[in-house]
Design an enzyme around this catalytic site. Structure first.
Site, PDB file in Angstrom:
ATOM      1  N   CYS A 113     -42.696  45.483 -66.145  1.00 49.65           N
ATOM      2  CA  CYS A 113     -43.793  46.209 -66.647  1.00 49.65           C
ATOM      3  C   CYS A 113     -44.312  45.448 -67.669  1.00 49.65           C
ATOM      4  O   CYS A 113     -43.637  44.672 -68.332  1.00 49.65           O
ATOM      5  CB  CYS A 113     -43.193  47.722 -67.447  1.00 49.65           C
ATOM      6  N   CYS A 120     -37.222  49.495 -74.202  1.00 46.74           N
ATOM      7  CA  CYS A 120     -37.187  49.752 -72.704  1.00 46.74           C
ATOM      8  C   CYS A 120     -36.769  48.528 -72.055  1.00 46.74           C
ATOM      9  O   CYS A 120     -37.313  47.484 -72.335  1.00 46.74           O
ATOM     10  CB  CYS A 120     -38.339  50.184 -72.402  1.00 46.74           C
TER      11      CYS A 120
HETATM   12  N1  SAH Z   1     -44.278  53.718 -68.190  1.00 49.45           N
HETATM   13  C1  SAH Z   1     -44.037  55.058 -68.169  1.00 49.45           C
HETATM   14  C2  SAH Z   1     -43.178  55.875 -67.306  1.00 49.45           C
HETATM   15  C3  SAH Z   1     -41.606  55.138 -67.188  1.00 49.45           C
HETATM   16  S1  SAH Z   1     -40.427  55.275 -68.411  1.00 49.45           S
HETATM   17  C4  SAH Z   1     -43.701  55.659 -69.707  1.00 49.45           C
HETATM   18  O1  SAH Z   1     -43.192  54.873 -70.546  1.00 49.45           O
HETATM   19  O2  SAH Z   1     -43.944  56.696 -70.092  1.00 49.45           O
HETATM   20  C5  SAH Z   1     -40.030  56.921 -68.551  1.00 49.45           C
HETATM   21  C6  SAH Z   1     -39.431  57.428 -69.831  1.00 49.45           C
HETATM   22  O3  SAH Z   1     -38.354  56.532 -70.265  1.00 49.45           O
HETATM   23  C7  SAH Z   1     -40.498  57.005 -70.984  1.00 49.45           C
HETATM   24  O4  SAH Z   1     -40.564  58.367 -71.658  1.00 49.45           O
HETATM   25  C8  SAH Z   1     -39.780  56.176 -71.769  1.00 49.45           C
HETATM   26  O5  SAH Z   1     -40.273  55.950 -72.848  1.00 49.45           O
HETATM   27  C9  SAH Z   1     -38.405  56.254 -71.779  1.00 49.45           C
HETATM   28  N2  SAH Z   1     -37.377  55.350 -72.150  1.00 49.45           N
HETATM   29  C10 SAH Z   1     -37.628  53.982 -71.961  1.00 49.45           C
HETATM   30  N3  SAH Z   1     -36.549  53.286 -72.621  1.00 49.45           N
HETATM   31  C11 SAH Z   1     -35.815  54.485 -72.861  1.00 49.45           C
HETATM   32  C12 SAH Z   1     -34.193  54.256 -73.546  1.00 49.45           C
HETATM   33  N4  SAH Z   1     -33.726  53.115 -73.758  1.00 49.45           N
HETATM   34  N5  SAH Z   1     -33.673  55.443 -73.617  1.00 49.45           N
HETATM   35  C13 SAH Z   1     -34.502  56.672 -73.458  1.00 49.45           C
HETATM   36  N6  SAH Z   1     -35.564  56.723 -72.684  1.00 49.45           N
HETATM   37  C14 SAH Z   1     -36.492  55.377 -72.692  1.00 49.45           C
HETATM   38 FE1  SF4 Z   2     -43.440  49.922 -69.548  1.00 56.55          FE
HETATM   39 FE2  SF4 Z   2     -40.989  50.765 -70.292  1.00 56.55          FE
HETATM   40 FE3  SF4 Z   2     -42.742  50.995 -72.042  1.00 56.55          FE
HETATM   41 FE4  SF4 Z   2     -42.970  52.581 -69.760  1.00 56.55          FE
HETATM   42  S1  SF4 Z   2     -41.441  52.397 -71.526  1.00 56.55           S
HETATM   43  S2  SF4 Z   2     -44.356  51.699 -70.682  1.00 56.55           S
HETATM   44  S3  SF4 Z   2     -41.690  51.096 -68.498  1.00 56.55           S
HETATM   45  S4  SF4 Z   2     -42.131  48.945 -71.380  1.00 56.55           S
END
Ligand code: SAH
Ligand code: SF4
Length: 342
Positions: A113, A120
């Site tokens: 991404c 993330c």
């Molecule tokens: N890119 C999109 C979809 C994928 S992520 C988005 O960000 O919405 C799916 C969910 O997981 C998102 O709400 C994201 O913020 C959350 N997420 C990312 N890292 C995380 C973490 N370490 N712990 C819990 N949720 C997390």
């Molecule tokens: Fe990309 Fe992770 Fe942010 Fe979703 S939460 S937009 S997967 S970097």
């Protein structure tokens, strides 16, 4: 790359055109679609209602699979993580989440991404490429092969690797195949797409398909949000929430706002009050997600007491606010823990 035409990249309408261009009657497309999506067959030889000649021609010119299942990891809580290899050697993951009355598949939309949210792991690993519609759809076909005789996939979420709206064209095409009764025949009501809030793409998608939307908010003020989510500099909160008000949605449908709780970052009672104020005039539902840890993560999960206090404030303000315990943490399959490995 194989050079063969990938049939799962075609919408049912596209397939019909392609079949006719190959000199076959249009109804051959329906036959093919039935084998591919209802029967989940990948081998042309097994398609016994097609002539031997046409089957041989298909085998030379087309292919059905887009992803190759490499491994399945099963967590103690029953969550299954599926690891796939793509044609070019890249790798992606999908997650099967078994809950009481539903079985949900979480699919990926990109390899990596580009949006770089600080919390993330997918974002940390950077961007490799967009998935094709076929690679998105085939995660579902492949996951179905993992199911036991009494299991049926009930829900689909675009919450795996990648930002689905940054790959809108292929995601929309995949959704056409997924929701078509000649394709995977999924109800739009059972599909949720999660986004960081790419404003023009959100509005566009809502005009095309009535699937459910989840918006990753994670902060109630621009300063905090920009710090943890660089995309907020492009689409600040006011613009994002204005777009949420303008979304075309089925009556009574609500937008889910995801709010990741990180200790000392966005979990104060003041932040909860600000969040309530921000979402006041929206048809909103709030999912609170305690941060999932991973090696070298810069954040921590708040204490249960702080999480409960945050939730309570939202409930006092009459919001539906649920604390979502992510599943699959034992196999690094929880939200934010997916990462491609070469
Ligand atoms: N890119 C999109 C979809 C994928 S992520 C988005 O960000 O919405 C799916 C969910 O997981 C998102 O709400 C994201 O913020 C959350 N997420 C990312 N890292 C995380 C973490 N370490 N712990 C819990 N949720 C997390
Ligand atoms: Fe990309 Fe992770 Fe942010 Fe979703 S939460 S937009 S997967 S970097």
């Amino acid at each position: 790359m194989s050079g063969l035409v990938s049939l799962k990249d075609f919408t049912p309408t596209d397939l019909e055109i392609w079949v006719q261009e190959a000199g076959q009657p249009a109804f051959r497309a329906r036959q093919l679609l039935k084998w591919i999506y209802s029967q989940n067959i990948e081998d042309f030889e097994a398609m016994t209602d097609l002539s031997k000649n046409f089957r041989a021609w298909l085998a030379q010119n087309a292919r059905i699979p887009c992803v190759v299942r490499e491994r399945v990891l099963t967590d103690e809580d029953g969550t299954r993580k599926l690891l796939f290899r793509l044609q070019d050697g890249e790798r992606i993951e999908s997650v099967l989440i078994d809950e009481e009355r539903r079985l949900t598949l979480c699919v990926s939309s990109q390899v990596g991404c580009a949006l770089g949210c600080r919390f993330c792991l997918t974002g940390e690993a950077g961007f490799r490429r967009n998935l094709t519609a076929g690679e998105i759809v085939d995660q579902i076909c492949a996951a179905k092969r993992e199911l036991g005789p009494n299991e049926r996939l009930t829900n689909l979420v675009f919450m795996g690797m990648g930002e689905p709206l940054a790959n809108l064209e292929q995601v929309v095409k995949a959704l056409e195949i997924i929701t078509s009764d000649h394709g995977l025949n999924f109800s739009t009501r059972k599909i949720t797409l999660s986004t960081v809030g790419l404003v023009p793409e959100m509005l566009k998608l809502s005009r095309l398909l009535p699937i459910k939307l989840a918006v990753s908010l994670h902060a109630a003020d621009d300063e905090t949000r920009s710090r943890i989510m660089p995309i907020n500099r492009r689409y600040p909160l006011s613009e994002l929430l204005e777009a949420c008000r303008r979304l075309e949605m089925p009556r009574r449908q609500r937008i889910t706002f995801e709010y990741l709780l990180m200790d000392g970052v966005n979990d104060s009672t003041a932040a909860a009050r600000q969040l309530a104020k921000l979402l006041k005039s929206l048809r909103a539902k709030i999912n609170l997600i305690p941060f999932n840890e991973y090696p070298n993560a810069a954040f921590k999960r708040p204490s249960p007491g702080r999480i409960a206090a945050f939730q309570e404030i939202l409930q006092e303000e009459h919001f539906t606010a649920i604390v979502r315990q992510s599943r699959g943490a034992g196999i690094m399959a929880a939200c934010g823990q997916l990462r491609h490995s070469h």
